[in-house]
Design an enzyme around this catalytic site. Structure first.
Site, PDB file in Angstrom:
ATOM      1  CB  SER A 145       5.296  -2.223  11.832  1.00 21.94           C
ATOM      2  OG  SER A 145       4.922  -0.890  12.145  1.00 21.94           O
ATOM      3  CG  HIS A 170      -5.778   1.948   5.229  1.00 20.18           C
ATOM      4  ND1 HIS A 170      -5.319   2.838   6.173  1.00 20.18           N
ATOM      5  CD2 HIS A 170      -4.786   1.047   5.046  1.00 20.18           C
ATOM      6  CE1 HIS A 170      -4.096   2.481   6.534  1.00 20.18           C
ATOM      7  NE2 HIS A 170      -3.749   1.402   5.871  1.00 20.18           N
ATOM      8  N   GLY A 185       2.623   2.070  10.843  1.00 18.91           N
ATOM      9  CA  GLY A 185       3.605   3.146  10.734  1.00 18.91           C
ATOM     10  C   GLY A 185       4.341   3.451  12.026  1.00 18.91           C
ATOM     11  CG  ASN A 207      -1.735   1.236   1.377  1.00 19.90           C
ATOM     12  OD1 ASN A 207      -1.752   2.071   0.459  1.00 19.90           O
ATOM     13  ND2 ASN A 207      -2.426   1.380   2.489  1.00 19.90           N
ATOM     14  CD1 TRP A 208       3.321   0.912  -3.082  1.00 22.29           C
ATOM     15  CD2 TRP A 208       3.659   2.325  -4.792  1.00 22.29           C
ATOM     16  NE1 TRP A 208       4.075   0.254  -4.018  1.00 22.29           N
ATOM     17  CE2 TRP A 208       4.297   1.089  -5.088  1.00 22.29           C
ATOM     18  CE3 TRP A 208       3.736   3.361  -5.725  1.00 22.29           C
ATOM     19  CZ2 TRP A 208       5.003   0.881  -6.276  1.00 22.29           C
ATOM     20  CZ3 TRP A 208       4.431   3.147  -6.912  1.00 22.29           C
ATOM     21  CH2 TRP A 208       5.058   1.924  -7.174  1.00 22.29           C
ATOM     22  CE  LYS A 209      -0.104   3.100   4.794  1.00 16.85           C
ATOM     23  NZ  LYS A 209      -0.041   3.179   6.244  1.00 16.85           N
ATOM     24  N   GLY A 219       2.856  -1.175   4.260  1.00 14.67           N
ATOM     25  CA  GLY A 219       2.920   0.261   3.997  1.00 14.67           C
ATOM     26  C   GLY A 219       4.344   0.701   3.698  1.00 14.67           C
ATOM     27  N   GLY A 220       5.012   1.248   4.707  1.00 11.84           N
ATOM     28  CA  GLY A 220       6.347   1.845   4.544  1.00 11.84           C
ATOM     29  C   GLY A 220       7.331   0.990   3.760  1.00 11.84           C
ATOM     30  CD  GLU A 278      -3.394  -2.416   7.171  1.00  5.85           C
ATOM     31  OE1 GLU A 278      -2.361  -2.727   6.588  1.00  5.85           O
ATOM     32  OE2 GLU A 278      -3.924  -1.294   7.071  1.00  5.85           O
TER      33      GLU A 278
HETATM   34  P1  13P Z   1       3.068   0.206   7.689  1.00  3.36           P
HETATM   35  O1  13P Z   1       3.541  -1.063   7.041  1.00  3.36           O
HETATM   36  O2  13P Z   1       3.818   1.427   7.251  1.00  3.36           O
HETATM   37  O3  13P Z   1       2.950   0.077   9.176  1.00  3.36           O
HETATM   38  O4  13P Z   1       1.569   0.451   7.141  1.00  3.36           O
HETATM   39  C1  13P Z   1       0.658  -0.578   7.194  1.00  3.36           C
HETATM   40  C2  13P Z   1      -0.534  -0.188   6.410  1.00  3.36           C
HETATM   41  O5  13P Z   1      -1.265   0.693   6.778  1.00  3.36           O
HETATM   42  C3  13P Z   1      -0.767  -0.892   5.141  1.00  3.36           C
HETATM   43  O6  13P Z   1      -2.037  -0.618   4.655  1.00  3.36           O
END
Ligand code: 13P
Length: 248
Positions: free
Chosen positions: A212, A94, A172, A9-11, A233-234, A166
């Protein structure tokens, strides 16, 4: 045997040019993964990303979509628009969309139904806050989120849905749920799916863990019996994502 699904998920990261460059870097590293691998990218990056990923085993996902067909909904993006661009998966509910953009359980349910009606594959997120976990209501909260998201959806359609667990306190923050904590909730999600539908549907549906996830913890998380991959995410913006994609 469920096939694992590992989605980045590149956000709100990467301009189209940056997205193209990131895809070119990640594509050769991720190819050959046993799991279904998906890049869920910002909507404006989709054309650049589909161009690079064309003919590869990596699918493209979006991070949001509106439930109406078309019309006066300024700023929104329809299911048909995503479909025409070659999108396969869409993330719904999300916690960031719920918190910052007022996405409700009802909206999630309507969006999921719309996506299914055109053949897009939903990734439906759920998760508890730290306060809910500490109050001992995480399982009840997640059971409710899952039930509301799936209201009025038949088993045949539900089997196309991936549920992403999640925990909000793990997103994050660098604080990953332990594999046992994540398994406990993912097991509870599979239990509620068997109550809504039946064992067969519950055993077919895929459940991801997100929060994470990194190259070091992915293999242990994905080895748990009810965890069928991750929503990342990250780490999805780094070469490390390839390590996660190959972790199973
Ligand atoms: P992180 O992997 O940065 O904690 O984010 C998780 C997330 O929200 C994926 O949708």
């Amino acid at each position: 045997m469920r096939k694992k699904i590992i989605a980045g998920n590149w956000k709100m990261n990467c301009t189209p040019a940056q997205a193209e460059a990131l895809c070119r870097k990640l594509l050769p590293l991720c190819e050959g993964a046993q799991a279904d691998v998906v890049f869920c990218v910002p909507s404006v990056d989709i054309p650049a990303v589909t161009k690079v990923l064309a003919g590869s085993s990596i699918a493209v996902g979006a991070q949001n979509m509106y439930f109406e067909e078309k019309g006066a909904f300024t700023g929104e993006i329809s299911a048909d628009m995503l479909l025409e661009l070659g999108v396969k998966y869409v993330i719904f509910g999300h916690s960031e969309r719920r918190e910052y953009f007022g996405e409700t359980d009802e909206m999630v349910n309507r969006k999921v139904k719309k996506a299914l009606s055109v053949g897009l594959l939903p990734i439906v997120c759920c998760g508890e806050t730290l306060a809910q976990r500490e109050a001992g209501i995480a399982v009840e909260w997640i059971r409710m989120q899952v039930k509301l998201a799936l209201q009025g959806i038949c088993a045949q359609d539900a089997e196309k849905i991936t549920i992403a667990y999640e925990p909000i306190w793990a997103i994050g923050t660098g604080k990953t749920a332990t594999a046992q904590q994540a398994q406990e909730i993912c097991g509870a999600i599979r239990q509620v799916l068997s109550e809504i539908y039946d064992q067969e549907a519950a055993q077919t549906m895929r459940i991801q863990y997100g929060g994470s996830v990194n190259g070091k913890n992915a293999a242990e998380l994905f080895a748990m019996p009810d965890i069928d991959g991750g929503l990342v995410g990250g780490a999805s913006l780094k070469e490390e994502f390839a390590v996660i994609a190959h972790s199973e």
